[in-house]
Design a protein around this motif. Structure first.
Motif, short mmCIF file in Angstrom:
data_model
loop_
_atom_site.label_atom_id
_atom_site.label_comp_id
_atom_site.label_asym_id
_atom_site.label_seq_id
_atom_site.Cartn_x
_atom_site.Cartn_y
_atom_site.Cartn_z
N ARG A 31 0.88 -1.17 0.00
CA ARG A 31 0.00 0.00 0.00
C ARG A 31 0.91 1.21 0.00
O ARG A 31 1.79 1.35 0.86
CB ARG A 31 -0.86 -0.03 1.26
CG ARG A 31 -2.17 0.70 1.16
CD ARG A 31 -2.96 0.53 2.41
NE ARG A 31 -2.13 0.90 3.56
CZ ARG A 31 -2.13 0.26 4.71
NH1 ARG A 31 -2.89 -0.78 4.89
NH2 ARG A 31 -1.36 0.67 5.70
N ASP A 32 0.76 2.10 -0.98
CA ASP A 32 1.63 3.28 -1.03
C ASP A 32 1.06 4.40 -0.16
O ASP A 32 0.04 4.24 0.51
CB ASP A 32 1.89 3.71 -2.48
CG ASP A 32 0.69 4.37 -3.13
OD1 ASP A 32 -0.30 4.68 -2.42
OD2 ASP A 32 0.74 4.59 -4.35
N ALA A 33 1.77 5.54 -0.17
CA ALA A 33 1.43 6.62 0.75
C ALA A 33 0.05 7.22 0.46
O ALA A 33 -0.54 7.88 1.31
CB ALA A 33 2.49 7.72 0.68
N ARG A 34 -0.45 6.99 -0.75
CA ARG A 34 -1.78 7.49 -1.09
C ARG A 34 -2.88 6.46 -0.81
O ARG A 34 -4.05 6.68 -1.10
CB ARG A 34 -1.82 7.89 -2.56
CG ARG A 34 -0.98 9.12 -2.87
CD ARG A 34 -1.09 9.51 -4.35
NE ARG A 34 -0.26 10.67 -4.62
CZ ARG A 34 1.05 10.62 -4.86
NH1 ARG A 34 1.68 9.46 -4.85
NH2 ARG A 34 1.73 11.73 -5.10
N GLY A 35 -2.47 5.30 -0.30
CA GLY A 35 -3.45 4.27 0.02
C GLY A 35 -3.73 3.34 -1.15
O GLY A 35 -4.60 2.47 -1.06
N ASN A 36 -2.99 3.50 -2.27
CA ASN A 36 -3.20 2.63 -3.43
C ASN A 36 -2.42 1.33 -3.27
O ASN A 36 -1.32 1.32 -2.74
CB ASN A 36 -2.74 3.33 -4.71
CG ASN A 36 -3.53 4.59 -4.99
OD1 ASN A 36 -4.75 4.59 -4.84
ND2 ASN A 36 -2.85 5.64 -5.38
N SER B 3 2.18 12.11 4.91
CA SER B 3 1.26 11.33 4.09
C SER B 3 0.13 10.77 4.95
O SER B 3 0.34 10.43 6.10
CB SER B 3 1.99 10.18 3.41
OG SER B 3 3.08 10.65 2.66
N PRO B 4 -1.06 10.64 4.34
CA PRO B 4 -2.19 10.12 5.11
C PRO B 4 -2.04 8.63 5.42
O PRO B 4 -2.61 8.14 6.39
CB PRO B 4 -3.39 10.36 4.18
CG PRO B 4 -2.81 10.44 2.80
CD PRO B 4 -1.43 10.98 2.95
N HIS B 5 -1.27 7.90 4.62
CA HIS B 5 -1.13 6.46 4.82
C HIS B 5 0.33 6.11 5.07
O HIS B 5 1.22 6.68 4.47
CB HIS B 5 -1.61 5.69 3.59
CG HIS B 5 -3.07 5.89 3.30
ND1 HIS B 5 -4.06 5.10 3.82
CD2 HIS B 5 -3.70 6.81 2.54
CE1 HIS B 5 -5.23 5.51 3.39
NE2 HIS B 5 -5.05 6.55 2.61
N GLU B 157 4.10 9.44 -11.73
CA GLU B 157 2.86 9.13 -11.02
C GLU B 157 3.13 7.96 -10.06
O GLU B 157 3.72 6.95 -10.46
CB GLU B 157 1.78 8.75 -12.05
CG GLU B 157 0.38 8.61 -11.46
CD GLU B 157 0.10 7.21 -10.97
OE1 GLU B 157 0.55 6.26 -11.62
OE2 GLU B 157 -0.54 7.09 -9.89
N GLY B 158 2.74 8.14 -8.85
CA GLY B 158 2.92 7.07 -7.86
C GLY B 158 4.22 7.17 -7.09
O GLY B 158 4.38 6.52 -6.07
N GLU B 160 6.78 8.76 -4.59
CA GLU B 160 6.68 9.60 -3.38
C GLU B 160 8.07 9.61 -2.77
O GLU B 160 8.50 8.63 -2.18
CB GLU B 160 5.66 8.99 -2.42
CG GLU B 160 5.44 9.73 -1.14
CD GLU B 160 4.17 10.60 -1.16
OE1 GLU B 160 3.91 11.24 -0.15
OE2 GLU B 160 3.47 10.61 -2.20
#
Lengths: 215, 215
Positions: A31-36, B3-5, B157-158, B160
């Motif tokens: 799970r990446d930092a964006r939750g994907n 980051s949120p996650h 994209e993706g 971080e």
């Protein structure tokens, strides 16, 4: 080379993971930092020791009463590169062995020298984008006396490792020469020598604030 | 982390070689120095550039009129280690791209900085016992002016990637601190910093014969 045969890779074929004994491929879902949810491919050793650290390298310093301080490098045929490499002595850490114990043992096996570990690095990552393989750098001191003979190696059956003693003052230049001659220098050893050379060539860049005397 | 996650590996499964896109396992059959046929297992990248070099790392030096010379490090989640790593900016070399072109491009993408390559290492081996993966170290200079704002990154994209600017005089100590805090430091960066520190702490070991003044 004094060897009768020039080592050489004669065949290179794809290896199904199920047949591999030492290394494996894995797929991580993360799970990446964006939750994907994403996927990453990983090469791993199957042999990581209980300590969680794969290997140790011995950054060694040889002190001699009448010779300049030096370091011993090892040259060996490395099938992954189909070439002879120039590295510091190194080896895998056995189960239940500490990095320091492995450093003393492997230095003795590969070079014949008895060394004393004076510092140990944290576990650092060999190639973080591709593998979880990691290692510790042990700095090892070897104290020689006048007239000490070159010791015998204690290699495993099938191991063929040549030793090269290089004065520390010449290390960086010698690694550049080895590369020009077709040897493949190990990245970690190269980086250490390059760091030494950079500090020698650019001392002011590394001066701490508040220690400006002589600047 | 803002980051949120919190990134995290959620699943790790064996990957058949036939399904892997980026890496593969190979079996080398080789003839050793005694003429015996032996086997070695190898992890390889499927993406090595036409130049035969996989990757480039940017050993960067940032010059600023009123701040101490520094280097920019990148912190990112690395699925192979299931951890955040501390590394110099680095990346794979594209097809038909030189190491120097890749260094300037990747430095710009990961950090936003425009750099000038001042030296390039030979191709050196990431982990010679396990893989043919290799890289070049480009030393890159970044010249800043008073008041230059921190530039924007240009990430895929993706991606971080966090940037950390560290004064060169503190680099080794900061890497040791990062390791204590749970980050995994890349072996190559660690070795460079350890070489710098060793040269600073033991200057006499590296004196060339014939340059003994002041010794």
């Amino acid at each position: 080379m004094s060897s009768p045969h020039q080592p050489k890779v004669t065949s290179l074929v794809d290896l199904p993971s199920s047949e591999a004994k030492w290394i494996k491929l894995q797929k991580a879902i993360y799970r990446d930092a964006r939750g994907n949810e994403r996927i990453w491919e990983i090469a791993s050793r199957k042999t990581t020791s209980k300590s969680g650290v794969d290997a140790v390298a011995m950054g060694n310093i040889i002190y001699h009463p009448s010779k300049p301080p030096s370091t011993i490098l090892v040259i060996q045929f490395r099938p992954p590169l189909n070439a002879f490499t120039v590295e510091w002595p190194a080896g895998l850490i056995d189960a239940n062995e500490s990095a320091e114990e492995a450093a003393v043992r492997e230095l003795y096996e590969e070079t014949g020298y008895h060394g004393k570990v004076v510092s140990t690095s944290p576990a650092v990552a060999a190639d973080p984008g591709m593998t979880n393989a990691n290692m510790k750098l042990c700095m090892v001191e070897i104290q020689l006396k006048e007239g000490d003979p070159e010791p015998e190696q204690h290699l495993d059956e099938g191991e063929e490792i040549q030793r090269v003693n290089v004065p520390l003052a010449e290390l960086y230049d010698r690694l550049e020469e080895f590369a020009k001659e077709g040897y493949v220098v190990a990245a970690k050893l190269y980086h250490w020598a390059a760091g030494v050379q950079y500090a020698i060539d650019h001392p002011k860049l590394f001066e701490k604030v508040g220690s400006k005397e002589g600047a």
